[in-house]
Write a protein that holds these residues in place. Structure first.
Motif, mmCIF file in Angstrom:
data_model
loop_
_atom_site.group_PDB
_atom_site.id
_atom_site.type_symbol
_atom_site.label_atom_id
_atom_site.label_comp_id
_atom_site.label_asym_id
_atom_site.label_seq_id
_atom_site.Cartn_x
_atom_site.Cartn_y
_atom_site.Cartn_z
ATOM 1 N N VAL A 1 45.998 32.873 -23.761
ATOM 2 C CA VAL A 1 46.240 31.647 -22.985
ATOM 3 C C VAL A 1 45.047 31.510 -22.047
ATOM 4 C CG1 VAL A 1 47.808 30.439 -21.427
ATOM 5 C CG2 VAL A 1 48.722 32.094 -23.069
ATOM 6 N N ILE A 2 44.420 30.335 -22.082
ATOM 7 C CA ILE A 2 43.279 30.083 -21.195
ATOM 8 C C ILE A 2 43.809 29.365 -19.959
ATOM 9 C CG2 ILE A 2 41.052 28.901 -20.963
ATOM 10 C CD1 ILE A 2 40.696 29.167 -23.987
ATOM 11 N N LEU A 3 43.594 29.964 -18.799
ATOM 12 C CA LEU A 3 44.114 29.375 -17.555
ATOM 13 C C LEU A 3 42.971 28.931 -16.657
ATOM 14 C CD1 LEU A 3 46.397 32.308 -17.371
ATOM 15 C CD2 LEU A 3 47.373 30.155 -16.695
ATOM 16 N N MET A 4 43.096 27.687 -16.205
ATOM 17 C CA MET A 4 42.185 27.207 -15.168
ATOM 18 C C MET A 4 43.063 26.648 -14.063
ATOM 19 S SD MET A 4 39.231 25.585 -17.504
ATOM 20 C CE MET A 4 40.306 25.295 -18.856
ATOM 21 N N ASN A 5 42.457 26.095 -13.009
ATOM 22 C CA ASN A 5 43.277 25.694 -11.863
ATOM 23 C C ASN A 5 44.482 24.835 -12.186
ATOM 24 O OD1 ASN A 5 42.755 27.022 -9.598
ATOM 25 N ND2 ASN A 5 40.928 25.804 -9.055
ATOM 26 N N HIS A 6 44.262 23.754 -12.957
ATOM 27 C CA HIS A 6 45.400 22.871 -13.250
ATOM 28 C C HIS A 6 45.608 22.739 -14.741
ATOM 29 C CE1 HIS A 6 45.544 21.959 -9.064
ATOM 30 N NE2 HIS A 6 44.258 21.660 -9.089
ATOM 31 N N GLN A 7 45.306 23.769 -15.469
ATOM 32 C CA GLN A 7 45.320 23.634 -16.921
ATOM 33 C C GLN A 7 45.675 24.952 -17.598
ATOM 34 O OE1 GLN A 7 41.580 21.744 -17.957
ATOM 35 N NE2 GLN A 7 42.097 22.007 -20.116
ATOM 36 N N GLU A 8 46.434 24.858 -18.673
ATOM 37 C CA GLU A 8 46.774 26.040 -19.474
ATOM 38 C C GLU A 8 46.640 25.671 -20.933
ATOM 39 O OE1 GLU A 8 50.415 27.657 -16.925
ATOM 40 O OE2 GLU A 8 50.664 27.970 -19.086
ATOM 41 N N LYS A 9 46.011 26.524 -21.730
ATOM 42 C CA LYS A 9 45.867 26.200 -23.157
ATOM 43 C C LYS A 9 46.141 27.451 -23.982
ATOM 44 C CE LYS A 9 42.625 24.108 -26.330
ATOM 45 N NZ LYS A 9 41.301 23.548 -26.527
ATOM 46 N N ILE A 10 47.063 27.335 -24.941
ATOM 47 C CA ILE A 10 47.368 28.482 -25.805
ATOM 48 C C ILE A 10 46.476 28.435 -27.040
ATOM 49 C CG2 ILE A 10 49.136 29.618 -27.221
ATOM 50 C CD1 ILE A 10 51.243 28.488 -25.381
ATOM 51 N N ILE A 11 45.871 29.564 -27.370
ATOM 52 C CA ILE A 11 45.147 29.676 -28.650
ATOM 53 C C ILE A 11 45.943 30.683 -29.471
ATOM 54 C CG2 ILE A 11 42.934 30.211 -29.787
ATOM 55 C CD1 ILE A 11 42.537 27.975 -27.790
ATOM 56 N N HIS A 12 46.531 30.203 -30.557
ATOM 57 C CA HIS A 12 47.407 31.063 -31.359
ATOM 58 C C HIS A 12 46.604 32.127 -32.107
ATOM 59 C CE1 HIS A 12 51.050 29.092 -30.294
ATOM 60 N NE2 HIS A 12 50.485 27.905 -30.505
ATOM 61 N N GLN A 13 47.346 33.143 -32.571
ATOM 62 C CA GLN A 13 46.769 34.328 -33.236
ATOM 63 C C GLN A 13 45.659 33.969 -34.227
ATOM 64 O OE1 GLN A 13 48.538 37.173 -32.414
ATOM 65 N NE2 GLN A 13 47.213 38.592 -33.486
ATOM 66 N N MET A 14 44.493 34.532 -34.021
ATOM 67 C CA MET A 14 43.391 34.376 -34.981
ATOM 68 C C MET A 14 42.388 35.505 -34.760
ATOM 69 S SD MET A 14 41.242 31.079 -33.586
ATOM 70 C CE MET A 14 42.544 29.902 -33.404
ATOM 71 N N PRO A 15 41.459 35.745 -35.714
ATOM 72 C CA PRO A 15 40.490 36.829 -35.540
ATOM 73 C C PRO A 15 39.684 36.654 -34.245
ATOM 74 C CG PRO A 15 40.392 35.961 -37.764
ATOM 75 C CD PRO A 15 41.318 35.057 -37.006
ATOM 76 N N LYS A 16 39.269 37.799 -33.672
ATOM 77 C CA LYS A 16 38.630 37.740 -32.363
ATOM 78 C C LYS A 16 37.322 36.935 -32.358
ATOM 79 C CE LYS A 16 40.894 41.591 -30.132
ATOM 80 N NZ LYS A 16 40.886 42.992 -29.702
ATOM 81 N N ASN A 17 36.590 36.929 -33.496
ATOM 82 C CA ASN A 17 35.353 36.132 -33.478
ATOM 83 C C ASN A 17 35.650 34.632 -33.400
ATOM 84 O OD1 ASN A 17 36.278 36.116 -36.069
ATOM 85 N ND2 ASN A 17 34.315 36.518 -37.048
ATOM 86 N N GLU A 18 36.830 34.224 -33.927
ATOM 87 C CA GLU A 18 37.201 32.810 -33.806
ATOM 88 C C GLU A 18 37.754 32.523 -32.410
ATOM 89 O OE1 GLU A 18 39.550 31.471 -37.239
ATOM 90 O OE2 GLU A 18 38.446 32.959 -38.396
ATOM 91 N N ILE A 19 38.474 33.506 -31.846
ATOM 92 C CA ILE A 19 38.948 33.364 -30.456
ATOM 93 C C ILE A 19 37.734 33.174 -29.538
ATOM 94 C CG2 ILE A 19 39.920 34.704 -28.521
ATOM 95 C CD1 ILE A 19 42.217 33.930 -30.138
ATOM 96 N N ALA A 20 36.663 33.936 -29.830
ATOM 97 C CA ALA A 20 35.449 33.859 -29.006
ATOM 98 C C ALA A 20 34.896 32.431 -28.995
ATOM 99 C CB ALA A 20 34.400 34.839 -29.538
ATOM 100 N N VAL A 21 34.893 31.772 -30.166
ATOM 101 C CA VAL A 21 34.383 30.392 -30.248
ATOM 102 C C VAL A 21 35.232 29.484 -29.357
ATOM 103 C CG1 VAL A 21 33.993 28.408 -31.778
ATOM 104 C CG2 VAL A 21 33.512 30.718 -32.598
ATOM 105 N N ASN A 22 36.557 29.645 -29.440
ATOM 106 C CA ASN A 22 37.454 28.809 -28.631
ATOM 107 C C ASN A 22 37.224 29.024 -27.138
ATOM 108 O OD1 ASN A 22 39.668 27.257 -30.226
ATOM 109 N ND2 ASN A 22 39.290 29.135 -31.363
ATOM 110 N N ILE A 23 37.056 30.289 -26.741
ATOM 111 C CA ILE A 23 36.839 30.575 -25.312
ATOM 112 C C ILE A 23 35.524 29.936 -24.851
ATOM 113 C CG2 ILE A 23 36.319 32.437 -23.664
ATOM 114 C CD1 ILE A 23 38.260 34.231 -25.245
ATOM 115 N N LEU A 24 34.469 30.104 -25.663
ATOM 116 C CA LEU A 24 33.162 29.555 -25.263
ATOM 117 C C LEU A 24 33.188 28.028 -25.237
ATOM 118 C CD1 LEU A 24 30.987 32.156 -27.155
ATOM 119 C CD2 LEU A 24 30.976 31.801 -24.685
ATOM 120 N N ASP A 25 33.950 27.421 -26.149
ATOM 121 C CA ASP A 25 34.130 25.951 -26.125
ATOM 122 C C ASP A 25 34.699 25.527 -24.779
ATOM 123 O OD1 ASP A 25 33.260 25.412 -28.631
ATOM 124 O OD2 ASP A 25 35.224 25.115 -29.541
ATOM 125 N N GLU A 26 35.749 26.211 -24.352
ATOM 126 C CA GLU A 26 36.420 25.857 -23.085
ATOM 127 C C GLU A 26 35.494 26.090 -21.898
ATOM 128 O OE1 GLU A 26 39.275 24.356 -22.427
ATOM 129 O OE2 GLU A 26 39.701 24.246 -24.568
#
Ligand SMILES: Cc1cc2nc3c(=O)[nH]c(=O)nc-3n(C[C@H](O)[C@H](O)[C@H](O)COP(=O)(O)O)c2cc1C
Length: 391
Positions: A359-384
């Motif tokens: 779950v990506i948390l920022m001050n007024h925002q929460e976003k769930i990224i469902h189960q996926m390989p860590k290299n794909e999670i990395a892309v999602n985190i860097l996008d955010e």
């Protein structure tokens, strides 16, 4: 300029769906070149793809499109992505072995771009242990997998093995090809476990594999960022072009991070740094004379909190690996340390694992990224991070 995609088609029942995929890609303004295996031509004709893409369809290693007869090199150099759909169990096995016996496997082996594989096969074939081992190894090597999906199959059986629907594949392709560029952005990333000495022979450490942090570092580098990696204990493979500084214990991590933070725009703190260290260092080796042993530990400094305090303009991202009350602890961390973003994950699900749900948390925002390989999670985190850092 149009992105160039090589669409590899293997010999499976779902080959007919790749005609629809080719059509969607062309409609999506991609320049599509199709490479078919010999088996694929038993299921669908090259003419179909030629008509849809407007490009000649390739299949043979020995009949070159160019004069230099090195299609397997020039094709892959020219492509922004190689997408194989459907990918047979046979193709996946050859890919994992590095076999290059036809044009498609040779182009994949010689690639310098992303390789995306969409498997499609009978569910027992998919769950066959060698096939699962091949997929896992290829994922570890950085190959991106889409699907397969669960459902009723052409053979009448039900299970995981269906080709992901072409529209869904297209959406994933679009996402992968529009990775935001981090050109000119300097990112400091810490990754791995740390180790605190008890005596000259023993130590306290933790179970972090470093996989998440190294995936983020490798991916950030791919996206054009200038990356400095503070590397704790990890066996993960690091892109040799990344500027890597070793830091094995808390005090080395603290020193290296504080020394480098001021030269960066973003700090992503992924390392599992020891929260406690020995109160007094013991010289030599403790003898195992007594039945029990009490070690006195002292709390270490909070590196992330101190870094943010010292460099308030640095965009700071923390990780919260928790075993309970995930979101509330992560929010607390966000507020108390005045962080810009916290990535929350469940400790049992993530520690040492190949995949994660976050779950990506920022001050007024929460976003769930469902189960996926860590290299794909990395892309999602860097996008955010990229999106919020620009604001
Ligand atoms: C009717 C038929 C359907 C097949 N469907 C599949 C399939 O969906 N997935 C798969 O992995 N193999 C399937 N196979 C087996 C492959 O065609 C076979 O392994 C072939 O060697 C694959 O060659 P390629 O990987 O070079 O394309 C099928 C075979 C036949 C005869």
């Amino acid at each position: 300029m149009k992105s160039k995609i090589i669409l590899g088609v293997c010999g499976g029942v779902a080959a007919y769906k790749s005609a629809e995929l080719a059509r969607l890609l062309v409609k999506g303004n991609y320049d599509v070149k199709v490479i078919m295996t010999d088996s694929a031509k038993k299921f669908i004709t090259p003419l179909t793809f030629q008509a849809i893409t407007g490009n000649p369809v390739l299949s043979s290693l020995w009949e070159s499109e160019n004069n230099n007869a090195m299609d397997h090199i020039s094709l892959s150099r020219d492509a922004d992505m190689i997408l194989v759909a459907p990918a047979t169990a046979n193709f996946i096995a050859k890919l994992n072995q590095g076999l290059c016996e036809d044009l498609l496997t040779s182009v994949c082996a010689a690639r310098s771009c992303d390789l995306v594989v969409c498997p499609a096969m009978n569910t027992y074939m998919f769950n066959n242990p060698p096939n699962l081992r091949n997929i896992k190894q290829l994922q570890d090597d950085g190959v991106i997998f889409i699907g397969p999906d669960y459902g009723i199959q052409a053979c009448g059986e039900e299970g995981k093995g269906r080709l992901t629907e072409p529209l869904e594949i297209l959406k994933n392709v679009e996402k992968l090809l529009t990775i935001p560029k981090l050109d000119g952005i300097k990112i400091l990333i810490s990754a791995g476990a740390t180790i605190e000495k008890i005596d000259d022979a023993r130590a306290i450490t933790n179970l972090s594999s470093g996989k998440m942090g190294i995936s983020i570092a490798n991916q950030a580098w791919k996206m054009g960022a200038s990356v400095t990696l503070v590397k704790g204990i990890t066996n993960e493979e690091i892109n040799p072009k990344i500027n890597t500084i070793e830091a094995k214990n808390h005090s080395e991590m603290e020193r290296v991070i504080l020394n480098n933070a001021g030269n960066n725009d973003i700090f992503i703190s992924v390392a599992a740094v020891s929260d406690y260290t020995l109160k007094e260092k013991i010289n030599g080796k403790i003898k195992k004379n007594s039945e029990s042993l009490i070690l006195e530990l002292k709390k270490t400094n909070d590196i992330l909190k101190n870094t943010k305090e010292k460099f308030p303009n640095l965009f700071c991202v923390g990780f919260a690996a928790e075993s309970e009350n995930l979101i509330s602890f992560a929010k607390q961390k966000l507020i108390e340390k005045k962080l810009d973003m916290v990535i929350a994950n469940e400790i049992k699900q993530t520690m040492g694992s190949e995949s994660a749900e976050i779950v990506i948390l920022m001050n007024h925002q929460e976003k769930i990224i469902h189960q996926m390989p860590k290299n794909e999670i990395a892309v999602n985190i860097l996008d955010e991070i990229h999106e919020s850092f620009q604001k």
